[in-house]
Design a protein around this motif. Structure first.
Motif, PDB file in Angstrom:
ATOM      1  N   LYS A 240       0.163 -10.476 -16.339  1.00 56.28           N
ATOM      2  CA  LYS A 240      -0.827 -11.021 -15.405  1.00 56.28           C
ATOM      3  C   LYS A 240      -0.729 -10.393 -14.019  1.00 56.28           C
ATOM      4  O   LYS A 240      -1.674 -10.458 -13.236  1.00 56.28           O
ATOM      5  N   PHE A 241       0.410  -9.813 -13.677  1.00 54.78           N
ATOM      6  CA  PHE A 241       0.631  -9.284 -12.335  1.00 54.78           C
ATOM      7  C   PHE A 241       1.026  -7.815 -12.420  1.00 54.78           C
ATOM      8  O   PHE A 241       1.607  -7.376 -13.414  1.00 54.78           O
ATOM      9  N   LEU A 242       0.711  -7.069 -11.365  1.00 54.46           N
ATOM     10  CA  LEU A 242       1.113  -5.667 -11.285  1.00 54.46           C
ATOM     11  C   LEU A 242       1.593  -5.373  -9.865  1.00 54.46           C
ATOM     12  O   LEU A 242       0.817  -5.449  -8.905  1.00 54.46           O
ATOM     13  N   GLU A 243       2.868  -5.066  -9.743  1.00 52.07           N
ATOM     14  CA  GLU A 243       3.433  -4.740  -8.437  1.00 52.07           C
ATOM     15  C   GLU A 243       3.265  -3.242  -8.198  1.00 52.07           C
ATOM     16  O   GLU A 243       3.720  -2.414  -8.990  1.00 52.07           O
ATOM     17  N   VAL A 244       2.598  -2.895  -7.096  1.00 48.30           N
ATOM     18  CA  VAL A 244       2.314  -1.487  -6.798  1.00 48.30           C
ATOM     19  C   VAL A 244       2.575  -1.198  -5.325  1.00 48.30           C
ATOM     20  O   VAL A 244       2.691  -2.111  -4.495  1.00 48.30           O
ATOM     21  N   GLN A 245       2.618   0.087  -5.025  1.00 47.83           N
ATOM     22  CA  GLN A 245       2.706   0.548  -3.636  1.00 47.83           C
ATOM     23  C   GLN A 245       1.679   1.631  -3.416  1.00 47.83           C
ATOM     24  O   GLN A 245       1.484   2.509  -4.260  1.00 47.83           O
TER      25      GLN A 245
ATOM     26  N   PHE B 269      -7.930   7.727   4.351  1.00 51.77           N
ATOM     27  CA  PHE B 269      -6.664   6.982   4.361  1.00 51.77           C
ATOM     28  C   PHE B 269      -5.600   7.623   5.264  1.00 51.77           C
ATOM     29  O   PHE B 269      -4.424   7.272   5.164  1.00 51.77           O
ATOM     30  N   THR B 270      -6.015   8.536   6.151  1.00 48.39           N
ATOM     31  CA  THR B 270      -5.036   9.294   6.942  1.00 48.39           C
ATOM     32  C   THR B 270      -4.084   8.391   7.715  1.00 48.39           C
ATOM     33  O   THR B 270      -2.870   8.609   7.750  1.00 48.39           O
ATOM     34  N   ARG B 271      -4.617   7.367   8.363  1.00 52.21           N
ATOM     35  CA  ARG B 271      -3.780   6.497   9.197  1.00 52.21           C
ATOM     36  C   ARG B 271      -3.444   5.167   8.525  1.00 52.21           C
ATOM     37  O   ARG B 271      -2.900   4.264   9.156  1.00 52.21           O
ATOM     38  N   ALA B 272      -3.780   5.060   7.248  1.00 51.89           N
ATOM     39  CA  ALA B 272      -3.513   3.806   6.537  1.00 51.89           C
ATOM     40  C   ALA B 272      -2.032   3.700   6.185  1.00 51.89           C
ATOM     41  O   ALA B 272      -1.425   4.663   5.715  1.00 51.89           O
ATOM     42  N   PRO B 273      -1.394   2.546   6.424  1.00 55.85           N
ATOM     43  CA  PRO B 273       0.032   2.385   6.134  1.00 55.85           C
ATOM     44  C   PRO B 273       0.281   2.202   4.639  1.00 55.85           C
ATOM     45  O   PRO B 273      -0.601   1.794   3.879  1.00 55.85           O
ATOM     46  N   LEU B 274       1.503   2.513   4.226  1.00 52.94           N
ATOM     47  CA  LEU B 274       1.920   2.200   2.868  1.00 52.94           C
ATOM     48  C   LEU B 274       2.180   0.699   2.767  1.00 52.94           C
ATOM     49  O   LEU B 274       2.772   0.106   3.667  1.00 52.94           O
ATOM     50  N   ALA B 275       1.732   0.108   1.703  1.00 53.51           N
ATOM     51  CA  ALA B 275       1.922  -1.337   1.524  1.00 53.51           C
ATOM     52  C   ALA B 275       2.411  -1.614   0.118  1.00 53.51           C
ATOM     53  O   ALA B 275       2.032  -0.933  -0.845  1.00 53.51           O
ATOM     54  N   ARG B 276       3.240  -2.622   0.005  1.00 56.86           N
ATOM     55  CA  ARG B 276       3.732  -3.072  -1.293  1.00 56.86           C
ATOM     56  C   ARG B 276       3.054  -4.396  -1.597  1.00 56.86           C
ATOM     57  O   ARG B 276       3.214  -5.368  -0.846  1.00 56.86           O
ATOM     58  N   ILE B 277       2.256  -4.423  -2.658  1.00 56.39           N
ATOM     59  CA  ILE B 277       1.435  -5.600  -2.929  1.00 56.39           C
ATOM     60  C   ILE B 277       1.508  -5.957  -4.408  1.00 56.39           C
ATOM     61  O   ILE B 277       2.052  -5.209  -5.229  1.00 56.39           O
ATOM     62  N   VAL B 278       0.908  -7.093  -4.737  1.00 56.57           N
ATOM     63  CA  VAL B 278       0.788  -7.526  -6.130  1.00 56.57           C
ATOM     64  C   VAL B 278      -0.699  -7.637  -6.458  1.00 56.57           C
ATOM     65  O   VAL B 278      -1.456  -8.313  -5.738  1.00 56.57           O
ATOM     66  N   LEU B 279      -1.102  -6.955  -7.523  1.00 56.50           N
ATOM     67  CA  LEU B 279      -2.464  -7.096  -8.023  1.00 56.50           C
ATOM     68  C   LEU B 279      -2.477  -8.199  -9.074  1.00 56.50           C
ATOM     69  O   LEU B 279      -1.613  -8.244  -9.960  1.00 56.50           O
ATOM     70  N   VAL B 280      -3.458  -9.107  -8.966  1.00 61.22           N
ATOM     71  CA  VAL B 280      -3.525 -10.233  -9.898  1.00 61.22           C
ATOM     72  C   VAL B 280      -4.876 -10.255 -10.596  1.00 61.22           C
ATOM     73  O   VAL B 280      -5.802  -9.579 -10.197  1.00 61.22           O
TER      74      VAL B 280
END
Length: 680
Positions: free
Chosen positions: A529-534, A669-680
């Motif tokens: 049900k969940f996917l942890e991505v960066q 996405f040049t100035r977009a930060p890296l983020a660690r999120i969960v896709l649900v």
């Protein structure tokens, strides 16, 4: 009767006055002129009975275009109300059956300078089976060694239906403990309504009686015919789902074995002739009522029947609108397709159509253009698995997903189950010496090693919502194609030289599950049900962007994929098209970026809690880069982990997929930060 006067052409063949016009075609065939040949189908029938060779070719073409018994029945009831016309083309004639100004039927016959030969299918059922038996024996006795290698295992299904040739009864045999593999036929068919198929069901009340023996005549006609066809092929055992999986059995376990049941079958019988289980497959075949011969015209051209290619039949057959039948077909080493007017065959040794030259010796197959050039051969998935072609298997998986989502099924809860056999076979590519899957993981219908590519699936247009359909979010996460409603069209991103999803910043951080066998891995993957991505994450629309009307950026050319943003050269604006779900964002002095929402606005007449994005929520959309030109459109959300093992993810921000964009510039996405999120 105006067109039924008979004439004899220079080749001593009869032609009616209606068909005589075909001898003198209009001069400019590029304009595709149309002429009427008969006032009604009944008139065409009378002319064919009188011996008009042209009428017989045209009549046969019309009957061959009807794949099911129900289609043929309806056609025969319309004989008095439909007009017949011919449309001239360069090398074919279009046969048009018209009611008023509406074309009810369109089909094609050959119209060439060369004699392509005669179709010589007899009307008798004995010759019908002779053709099918020859294909089956040719595959089993000749050098089709690859067909035998595609078998999955030597394990029998839990139950098989046994009916010896000539017997009026069948028995349900427990074969779960039988050591050697029985030779059996597996049936792929449509139940239709549940009531029609009720006599076939094995229940607690009738199971013991079926063990002792029960009349074949009590079964729905399609199953009776399957038993008869199997017997003609020399097979006494048949597997039929509703009979061999008794009510009360562990459905999850039985459903997970479909790759084994169809993979081990000696042959799969595809009941393309029946739309419900009571239709049957073996009926009088009107296409072969009259002698088949090529008509030689006075203009030195030949009129002959063309064969419908197997792939076109597979696309048109109602059988293949059912979700379960996709893997039933793709997992089968040998297939006999039984249509209303003829049969088809497919195995690794080739494909055959029930037709031949008039002499009955030399054989030649005639094809009209493929209805879908991208449709894979039925056994291609099995062949690529056998030869361990990982990249080819993945391309096939993408095609399978696109075909599968367009299909319907009685119970949406079966959406993972009805493709689990294909997933299990795919995973065998990664099995080690202990049959444990290593280096690959099945995650809610997607593959871990190609996750970025597969996350970028899209809908050509936002799915129009139906009042009784909320999608399948209760069965699959929003980022999985499994979550879209039944009978939806989606597009998967296929491999290209550029590999636009190969972005070093995107990673799947999900902890890999312990290695298990292929089937257990497929079952476990259906529960994800969940996917942890960066990856790089930013707002899709800037906070200073102004909402404008979609009409203001419509292209002057009128093309749907072009947009005129010249009125806003230095502004930040955004807009959306409610009907299609397209969403556009524009930054100063840059090309517009257009995304596609998965769900368009709901029907105003049927409002409901659909998963669409309201106008006032557009600025809250985020986008996650998953490839150099692919990004997901996301909506921030909350979630609760039902499984305690997911508690560690609770500290990460959660996002739900609402769309995708597969075309944007490299600077977005040049100035977009890296983020660690969960896709649900």
């Amino acid at each position: 009767m105006a067109h039924c006067k008979m004439n004899t052409n220079r080749y001593m063949q009869k032609q009616c006055s209606g068909c005589w016009k075909i001898n003198t075609p209009p001069k400019n065939l590029d304009e595709r002129p149309v002429i009427k040949t008969h006032d009604t189908l009944s008139e065409l029938e009378r002319c064919a009975m009188k011996g008009c060779v042209s009428c017989r070719v045209i009549r046969r073409a019309l009957w061959l275009s009807h794949l099911t018994w129900q289609e043929a029945q309806k056609f025969s009831q319309d004989y008095q109300s439909l007009l017949v016309a011919i449309q001239f083309r360069q090398s074919t004639l279009g046969v048009l059956v018209v009611r008023g100004s509406k074309h009810v039927i369109r089909t094609t016959v050959s119209y060439t300078d060369g004699n392509i030969g005669d179709v010589s299918l007899s009307h008798s059922s004995d010759n019908t089976f002779a053709e099918a038996i020859s294909w089956y024996k040719d595959c089993n006795i000749s050098s089709h060694s690859e067909c035998f290698h595609l078998k999955w295992s030597n394990r029998n299904p839990a139950n098989l239906v046994h009916a010896a040739e000539g017997s009026a009864n069948y028995r349900l045999i427990d074969t779960s403990q039988t050591k050697h593999l029985r030779e059996y036929a597996a049936l792929s068919y449509q139940w239709g309504n549940t009531e029609a198929n009720r006599p076939a069901k094995t229940t607690r009340e009738n199971r013991e009686q079926r063990r002792r023996g029960s009349p074949i005549a009590e079964l729905p006609q399609t199953i009776q015919d399957a038993i008869k066809i199997a017997q003609k092929l020399g097979l006494e055992y048949v597997w039929v789902d509703t009979m061999c999986i008794p009510l009360g059995a562990d459905w999850n376990h039985e459903a997970s074995r479909m790759h084994e049941i169809y993979g081990n079958a000696r042959i799969t019988l595809c009941a393309c002739a029946s739309e419900v289980s009571t239709d049957g497959m073996l009926h009088e075949r009107e296409a072969w009522k009259f002698k088949s011969e090529t008509c030689q015209l006075d203009n030195h051209r030949f009129l002959a029947n063309l064969d419908m290619p197997l792939n076109e039949m597979r696309i048109r057959s109602p059988l293949f609108s059912r979700g379960w039948t996709l893997q039933e077909e793709r997992l089968s080493p040998r297939i006999l397709y039984i249509c209303g007017q003829r049969m088809f065959w497919s195995c690794c040794g080739g494909q055959r159509t029930e037709l031949g030259r008039a002499s009955g010796t030399a054989r030649r197959e005639y094809e009209i253009p493929e209805a879908d050039a991208n449709l894979r051969d039925p056994q291609q998935f099995l062949k690529d698995r056998y030869h361990r072609k990982a990249e080819a298997m993945h391309e096939q998986w993408l095609d399978i997903v696109m075909a599968y989502t367009r299909r319907g099924m009685h119970d949406s809860d079966d959406r993972f189950r009805a493709i689990s056999g294909l997933a299990a076979q795919y995973l065998t590519l990664y099995s080690d010496e202990d049959n444990k899957v290593v280096g690959q993981e099945y995650l809610a219908g997607l593959w871990r090693t190609t996750m970025a590519q597969e996350l970028a699936w899209s809908m050509p247009e936002g799915e129009p919502k139906r009042p009784d359909d909320l999608g399948l979010f209760h069965r699959a996460p929003s980022w999985s194609w499994v979550s879209v409603p039944l009978e939806s069209t989606i597009v998967m991103q296929h491999t290209t030289n550029a590999k636009p999803w190969d972005d070093k910043n995107f990673q799947v951080l999900q902890e890999a599950a312990p290695a298990e066998d292929a089937l257990s891995t497929a079952k476990r993957g259906a529960l994800v049900k969940f996917l942890e991505v960066q990856g790089q994450l930013r707002h899709f629309i800037g906070p200073r962007s102004r909402l404008i009307c979609w009409d203001k950026i419509k292209s002057r050319s009128g093309r749907a994929d072009e947009y005129d943003t010249s009125k806003f050269p230095s502004e930040r604006v955004h807009c959306r098209e409610p009907e299609s779900g397209k969403i556009l964002t524009l930054e100063p002095h840059a090309k517009a970026i257009v995304g596609q929402l998965d769900y368009a606005y709901p029907d105003q007449n049927n409002p409901g809690p659909w998963h669409f994005v309201a106008d006032d929520a557009l600025k809250d959309l985020y986008c996650l880069q998953v490839g150099t030109s692919s990004m997901l459109l996301l909506e921030k959300t909350t979630y609760s982990a039902a499984d305690g093992s997911e508690n560690k993810l609770m500290s990460l921000p959660a996002y739900r997929r609402v769309g995708v964009c597969n075309n944007f510039d490299e600077m977005f996405f040049t100035r977009a930060p890296l983020a660690r999120i969960v896709l649900v």
